[in-house]
Design a protein around this motif. Sequence first.
Motif, PDB file in Angstrom:
ATOM      1  N   GLY A  32       0.796  -1.217   0.000  1.00  0.00           N
ATOM      2  CA  GLY A  32       0.000   0.000   0.000  1.00  0.00           C
ATOM      3  C   GLY A  32       0.829   1.267   0.000  1.00  0.00           C
ATOM      4  O   GLY A  32       0.278   2.366   0.064  1.00  0.00           O
ATOM      5  N   PHE A  33       2.142   1.148  -0.101  1.00  0.00           N
ATOM      6  CA  PHE A  33       3.009   2.328  -0.066  1.00  0.00           C
ATOM      7  C   PHE A  33       2.616   3.339  -1.148  1.00  0.00           C
ATOM      8  O   PHE A  33       2.409   4.519  -0.858  1.00  0.00           O
ATOM      9  CB  PHE A  33       4.477   1.912  -0.225  1.00  0.00           C
TER      10      PHE A  33
ATOM     11  N   GLN B  52       1.874  -9.294   1.568  1.00  0.00           N
ATOM     12  CA  GLN B  52       1.989  -7.871   1.236  1.00  0.00           C
ATOM     13  C   GLN B  52       0.652  -7.159   1.490  1.00  0.00           C
ATOM     14  O   GLN B  52       0.618  -6.063   2.036  1.00  0.00           O
ATOM     15  CB  GLN B  52       2.406  -7.695  -0.221  1.00  0.00           C
ATOM     16  N   LEU B  53      -0.434  -7.794   1.087  1.00  0.00           N
ATOM     17  CA  LEU B  53      -1.754  -7.184   1.282  1.00  0.00           C
ATOM     18  C   LEU B  53      -2.085  -7.024   2.766  1.00  0.00           C
ATOM     19  O   LEU B  53      -2.757  -6.060   3.146  1.00  0.00           O
ATOM     20  CB  LEU B  53      -2.826  -8.013   0.580  1.00  0.00           C
ATOM     21  N   ALA B  54      -1.609  -7.931   3.595  1.00  0.00           N
ATOM     22  CA  ALA B  54      -1.836  -7.818   5.039  1.00  0.00           C
ATOM     23  C   ALA B  54      -1.230  -6.522   5.570  1.00  0.00           C
ATOM     24  O   ALA B  54      -1.794  -5.877   6.460  1.00  0.00           O
ATOM     25  CB  ALA B  54      -1.254  -9.024   5.765  1.00  0.00           C
TER      26      ALA B  54
ATOM     27  N   LYS C 225      -3.370  -2.958   7.229  1.00  0.00           N
ATOM     28  CA  LYS C 225      -3.083  -2.348   8.528  1.00  0.00           C
ATOM     29  C   LYS C 225      -2.978  -0.831   8.464  1.00  0.00           C
ATOM     30  O   LYS C 225      -2.978  -0.170   9.505  1.00  0.00           O
ATOM     31  CB  LYS C 225      -1.773  -2.917   9.087  1.00  0.00           C
ATOM     32  N   LYS C 226      -2.904  -0.266   7.278  1.00  0.00           N
ATOM     33  CA  LYS C 226      -2.718   1.187   7.135  1.00  0.00           C
ATOM     34  C   LYS C 226      -4.068   1.903   7.197  1.00  0.00           C
ATOM     35  O   LYS C 226      -4.960   1.656   6.393  1.00  0.00           O
ATOM     36  CB  LYS C 226      -1.981   1.487   5.827  1.00  0.00           C
TER      37      LYS C 226
ATOM     38  N   VAL D  96      -7.669  10.845  -4.260  1.00  0.00           N
ATOM     39  CA  VAL D  96      -8.853  10.082  -4.671  1.00  0.00           C
ATOM     40  C   VAL D  96      -9.458   9.471  -3.412  1.00  0.00           C
ATOM     41  O   VAL D  96      -8.738   8.927  -2.573  1.00  0.00           O
ATOM     42  CB  VAL D  96      -8.463   8.950  -5.659  1.00  0.00           C
ATOM     43  N   ASP D  97     -10.776   9.535  -3.298  1.00  0.00           N
ATOM     44  CA  ASP D  97     -11.458   8.924  -2.158  1.00  0.00           C
ATOM     45  C   ASP D  97     -11.104   7.440  -2.093  1.00  0.00           C
ATOM     46  O   ASP D  97     -11.251   6.709  -3.069  1.00  0.00           O
ATOM     47  CB  ASP D  97     -12.964   9.110  -2.324  1.00  0.00           C
ATOM     48  N   ALA D  98     -10.636   6.987  -0.939  1.00  0.00           N
ATOM     49  CA  ALA D  98     -10.211   5.595  -0.771  1.00  0.00           C
ATOM     50  C   ALA D  98     -11.318   4.601  -1.111  1.00  0.00           C
ATOM     51  O   ALA D  98     -11.045   3.482  -1.541  1.00  0.00           O
ATOM     52  CB  ALA D  98      -9.719   5.359   0.655  1.00  0.00           C
TER      53      ALA D  98
END
Length: 77
Positions: A3-4, A27-29, A33-34, A13-15
């Motif tokens: 997610g960096f 990586q998705l985990a 967490k962010k 942009v709206d998440a």
Amino acid sequence: GTGFSTLGIVKHVDAKNVTIIDQSPHQLAKAKKKEALKECIIIEGDAENLPFPTDCADRYVSAGRKVVCKVRTIHHL
């Protein structure tokens, strides 16, 4: 991915309109967490075989080898 790159995208942009896809659950985990990415749709999958219909998004952003964020429009896919 982690997610960096998506952190920069959700500043503009709206998440809720961003989908993150990566083939690595590890990586998705990290992305999940962010806090800034909590409203993104996060999918485990292959960026070379996207699970979306053709022309369903306004933009695709690729960062690294296998990270793609799909930015959706307000209309339904």
